[in-house]
Design a protein around this motif. Structure first.
Motif, PDB file in Angstrom:
ATOM      1  N   ASP A   1       0.876  -1.241  -0.162  1.00 33.21           N
ATOM      2  CA  ASP A   1      -0.117  -0.003   0.483  1.00 33.21           C
ATOM      3  C   ASP A   1       1.011   1.638   0.162  1.00 33.21           C
ATOM      4  OD1 ASP A   1       0.573   0.239   2.378  1.00 33.21           O
ATOM      5  OD2 ASP A   1      -0.881  -0.435   3.878  1.00 33.21           O
ATOM      6  N   SER A   2       0.708   1.864   0.412  1.00 34.01           N
ATOM      7  CA  SER A   2       1.284   3.758  -0.414  1.00 34.01           C
ATOM      8  C   SER A   2       1.887   3.689   1.255  1.00 34.01           C
ATOM      9  CB  SER A   2       0.013   4.360  -0.303  1.00 34.01           C
ATOM     10  OG  SER A   2      -0.652   4.497   1.259  1.00 34.01           O
ATOM     11  N   THR A   3       1.643   2.988   2.351  1.00 37.37           N
ATOM     12  CA  THR A   3       3.184   3.554   3.818  1.00 37.37           C
ATOM     13  C   THR A   3       4.358   2.523   3.201  1.00 37.37           C
ATOM     14  OG1 THR A   3       1.636   1.778   4.683  1.00 37.37           O
ATOM     15  CG2 THR A   3       1.089   3.724   5.341  1.00 37.37           C
ATOM     16  N   GLY A   4       3.759   1.513   2.165  1.00 35.26           N
ATOM     17  CA  GLY A   4       4.895   0.159   2.300  1.00 35.26           C
ATOM     18  C   GLY A   4       4.373  -0.791   2.806  1.00 35.26           C
ATOM     19  N   ALA A   5       3.713  -1.114   3.752  1.00 34.74           N
ATOM     20  CA  ALA A   5       2.940  -2.576   4.099  1.00 34.74           C
ATOM     21  C   ALA A   5       2.621  -3.375   2.922  1.00 34.74           C
ATOM     22  CB  ALA A   5       2.050  -2.171   4.850  1.00 34.74           C
ATOM     23  N   ILE A   6       3.340  -4.542   2.950  1.00 33.63           N
ATOM     24  CA  ILE A   6       2.322  -5.796   2.451  1.00 33.63           C
ATOM     25  C   ILE A   6       1.395  -6.071   2.469  1.00 33.63           C
ATOM     26  CG2 ILE A   6       2.644  -8.090   1.332  1.00 33.63           C
ATOM     27  CD1 ILE A   6       5.901  -7.707   1.864  1.00 33.63           C
ATOM     28  N   VAL A   7       0.463  -5.715   1.329  1.00 35.53           N
ATOM     29  CA  VAL A   7      -1.236  -6.228   1.572  1.00 35.53           C
ATOM     30  C   VAL A   7      -1.720  -7.244   1.120  1.00 35.53           C
ATOM     31  CG1 VAL A   7      -1.785  -3.910   1.886  1.00 35.53           C
ATOM     32  CG2 VAL A   7      -1.661  -4.569   0.258  1.00 35.53           C
ATOM     33  N   ASP A   8      -1.086  -8.071   0.343  1.00 33.54           N
ATOM     34  CA  ASP A   8      -1.312  -9.349  -0.321  1.00 33.54           C
ATOM     35  C   ASP A   8       0.204  -9.639  -0.992  1.00 33.54           C
ATOM     36  OD1 ASP A   8      -2.300 -10.924  -2.033  1.00 33.54           O
ATOM     37  OD2 ASP A   8      -2.909  -9.485  -3.515  1.00 33.54           O
ATOM     38  N   THR A   9      -0.120 -11.485  -1.281  1.00 31.56           N
ATOM     39  CA  THR A   9       1.479 -11.657  -1.610  1.00 31.56           C
ATOM     40  C   THR A   9       0.548 -13.143  -2.520  1.00 31.56           C
ATOM     41  OG1 THR A   9       3.310 -11.531   0.211  1.00 31.56           O
ATOM     42  CG2 THR A   9       3.136 -12.934  -1.534  1.00 31.56           C
ATOM     43  N   ARG A  10       0.407 -12.806  -3.177  1.00 35.75           N
ATOM     44  CA  ARG A  10       0.286 -14.226  -4.422  1.00 35.75           C
ATOM     45  C   ARG A  10       1.384 -15.002  -5.353  1.00 35.75           C
ATOM     46  NH1 ARG A  10      -4.399 -11.612  -7.380  1.00 35.75           N
ATOM     47  NH2 ARG A  10      -5.663 -11.089  -5.033  1.00 35.75           N
ATOM     48  N   SER A  11       0.588 -16.565  -6.010  1.00 31.88           N
ATOM     49  CA  SER A  11       1.949 -17.026  -6.923  1.00 31.88           C
ATOM     50  C   SER A  11       1.233 -16.914  -8.337  1.00 31.88           C
ATOM     51  CB  SER A  11       1.647 -18.700  -5.953  1.00 31.88           C
ATOM     52  OG  SER A  11       2.398 -19.639  -6.790  1.00 31.88           O
ATOM     53  N   LEU A  12       2.338 -17.048  -8.689  1.00 25.97           N
ATOM     54  CA  LEU A  12       1.613 -16.999 -10.171  1.00 25.97           C
ATOM     55  C   LEU A  12       2.382 -17.440 -10.725  1.00 25.97           C
ATOM     56  CD1 LEU A  12       2.002 -12.430 -10.963  1.00 25.97           C
ATOM     57  CD2 LEU A  12       0.122 -13.863 -10.095  1.00 25.97           C
ATOM     58  N   ASP A  13       1.791 -18.042 -11.951  1.00 26.29           N
ATOM     59  CA  ASP A  13       2.735 -18.750 -13.230  1.00 26.29           C
ATOM     60  C   ASP A  13       4.052 -17.689 -13.892  1.00 26.29           C
ATOM     61  OD1 ASP A  13       3.182 -20.054 -15.833  1.00 26.29           O
ATOM     62  OD2 ASP A  13       1.266 -21.136 -15.092  1.00 26.29           O
ATOM     63  N   PRO A  14       4.958 -19.095 -13.507  1.00 24.85           N
ATOM     64  CA  PRO A  14       6.284 -18.711 -13.999  1.00 24.85           C
ATOM     65  C   PRO A  14       6.385 -18.690 -15.523  1.00 24.85           C
ATOM     66  CG  PRO A  14       6.549 -20.469 -13.102  1.00 24.85           C
ATOM     67  CD  PRO A  14       5.590 -20.606 -13.456  1.00 24.85           C
ATOM     68  N   GLU A  15       5.190 -18.310 -16.146  1.00 21.93           N
ATOM     69  CA  GLU A  15       5.462 -18.159 -17.953  1.00 21.93           C
ATOM     70  C   GLU A  15       4.560 -16.268 -17.348  1.00 21.93           C
ATOM     71  OE1 GLU A  15       7.139 -19.311 -20.155  1.00 21.93           O
ATOM     72  OE2 GLU A  15       7.388 -20.628 -19.080  1.00 21.93           O
TER      73      GLU A  15
ATOM     74  N   PRO B   1      -8.827  -1.149   0.771  1.00 26.77           N
ATOM     75  CA  PRO B   1      -9.385   0.210   0.516  1.00 26.77           C
ATOM     76  C   PRO B   1      -8.721   1.054  -1.423  1.00 26.77           C
ATOM     77  CG  PRO B   1      -8.076   0.084   2.191  1.00 26.77           C
ATOM     78  CD  PRO B   1      -8.229  -1.273   1.680  1.00 26.77           C
ATOM     79  N   GLU B   2      -9.811   1.894  -1.520  1.00 27.50           N
ATOM     80  CA  GLU B   2      -9.346   2.655  -2.529  1.00 27.50           C
ATOM     81  C   GLU B   2      -7.998   3.395  -2.399  1.00 27.50           C
ATOM     82  OE1 GLU B   2     -10.354   6.763  -5.408  1.00 27.50           O
ATOM     83  OE2 GLU B   2     -11.915   5.098  -4.101  1.00 27.50           O
ATOM     84  N   GLY B   3      -7.315   3.987  -2.990  1.00 26.93           N
ATOM     85  CA  GLY B   3      -5.646   4.325  -2.881  1.00 26.93           C
ATOM     86  C   GLY B   3      -4.702   3.255  -3.506  1.00 26.93           C
ATOM     87  N   THR B   4      -3.376   4.179  -3.283  1.00 29.90           N
ATOM     88  CA  THR B   4      -2.263   3.831  -4.721  1.00 29.90           C
ATOM     89  C   THR B   4      -1.507   2.909  -3.704  1.00 29.90           C
ATOM     90  OG1 THR B   4      -2.259   6.211  -5.058  1.00 29.90           O
ATOM     91  CG2 THR B   4       0.178   4.771  -5.834  1.00 29.90           C
ATOM     92  N   TYR B   5      -1.488   2.107  -4.595  1.00 32.24           N
ATOM     93  CA  TYR B   5      -0.605   0.462  -4.223  1.00 32.24           C
ATOM     94  C   TYR B   5       0.465  -0.104  -5.724  1.00 32.24           C
ATOM     95  CZ  TYR B   5      -4.456  -0.346  -1.870  1.00 32.24           C
ATOM     96  OH  TYR B   5      -5.869  -0.643  -1.101  1.00 32.24           O
ATOM     97  N   SER B   6       1.787  -0.556  -5.080  1.00 29.76           N
ATOM     98  CA  SER B   6       2.724  -1.405  -6.070  1.00 29.76           C
ATOM     99  C   SER B   6       2.829  -1.633  -5.783  1.00 29.76           C
ATOM    100  CB  SER B   6       3.711  -0.099  -5.189  1.00 29.76           C
ATOM    101  OG  SER B   6       4.349  -0.480  -4.108  1.00 29.76           O
ATOM    102  N   PHE B   7       3.492  -2.914  -7.298  1.00 35.10           N
ATOM    103  CA  PHE B   7       3.878  -4.332  -7.534  1.00 35.10           C
ATOM    104  C   PHE B   7       5.076  -4.704  -7.521  1.00 35.10           C
ATOM    105  CE2 PHE B   7       0.088  -2.203  -9.114  1.00 35.10           C
ATOM    106  CZ  PHE B   7      -0.713  -3.000  -8.029  1.00 35.10           C
ATOM    107  N   GLU B   8       5.391  -5.370  -7.169  1.00 36.35           N
ATOM    108  CA  GLU B   8       6.803  -6.224  -6.649  1.00 36.35           C
ATOM    109  C   GLU B   8       6.651  -8.145  -7.474  1.00 36.35           C
ATOM    110  OE1 GLU B   8       8.953  -6.039  -3.741  1.00 36.35           O
ATOM    111  OE2 GLU B   8       8.183  -3.575  -3.228  1.00 36.35           O
TER     112      GLU B   8
END
Length: 213
Positions: free
Chosen positions: A121-135, A152-159
């Motif tokens: 989230d916008s504070t840098g806290a991890i709010v979700d982690t999920r596994s994806l197919d390597p492809e 909630p509505e807001g700005t999120y970043s993804f790694e």
């Protein structure tokens, strides 16, 4: 004013970074010498080679993309950027979530057998982690947390974290496609206005497409 870049959301006076320019042939030559001169009684683990190749491949691809976009933007004025309004720009550094799924473009490391999407989230806290197919090359993030509850509505970043046999190969930001609401010139930069009051320097855009139906 907040501006989003490859390094995250920043103010207009923040320092920007550019990817290291690397010669691919030189890298291959160095890798060949490394293989030829390794200790035959203690050879390098194959996963170490995979890490080097994956890291360089990611840097090279991003460098080429940035060079291509910079070349295009060098021939583009503010009036032409007006044509970007209504299009979707591919950007790093975060995206505004308003309940509508966000289109992500993950780029797993070459050879990875495990890939995890990490959402902050916008504070840098991890709010979700999920596994994806390597492809996986495209993914629609639905805005749910690890327990399946709507965030909630807001700005999120993804790694994106790529692993091989439990060892981390690579950890990179994930780009998202966001609609361009406006183009404007401020502080010597041509800025694109995105949902949620985010601004992005037009030179940081790594892709452009028409909205999907």
């Amino acid at each position: 004013m907040e501006i989003t870049s490859n390094a995250g959301t920043y103010s207009a006076n923040s320092r920007q970074q550019t990817p290291t320019q690397t010669d691919y042939q030189t890298f291959l030559n160095m890798l060949t010498v490394q293989i030829q001169n390794q200790d035959p009684l203690n050879p390098m683990d194959p996963s170490d080679f995979a890490v080097q190749l994956a890291t360089f491949s990611s840097v090279e691809q991003q460098t080429y993309t940035n060079q291509l976009l910079s070349s295009m933007l060098g021939q583009t004025g503010l009036a032409d950027l007006g044509g970007w309004v209504g299009m979707e720009a591919r950007i790093y550094g975060g995206a505004h979530f308003d309940g509508t799924p966000i289109a992500l473009t993950p780029d797993p490391a070459l050879g990875a057998d495990e890939v995890n999407l990490i959402v902050r989230d916008s504070t840098g806290a991890i709010v979700d982690t999920r596994s994806l197919d390597p492809e996986t090359q495209s993914y629609s993030w639905d805005g749910l947390d690890r327990d399946g509850a709507a965030l909630p509505e807001g700005t999120y970043s993804f790694e994106l974290e790529s692993k091989l046999e439990g060892d981390t190969l690579d950890s990179q930001p994930v780009a998202a496609y966001m609609p361009v609401l406006e183009a404007r010139f401020e502080g010597g930069m041509t800025l694109l206005v995105l949902p949620g009051g985010l601004y992005v320097d037009s030179t940081q855009v790594t892709g452009l497409r028409r909205p999907l139906a």
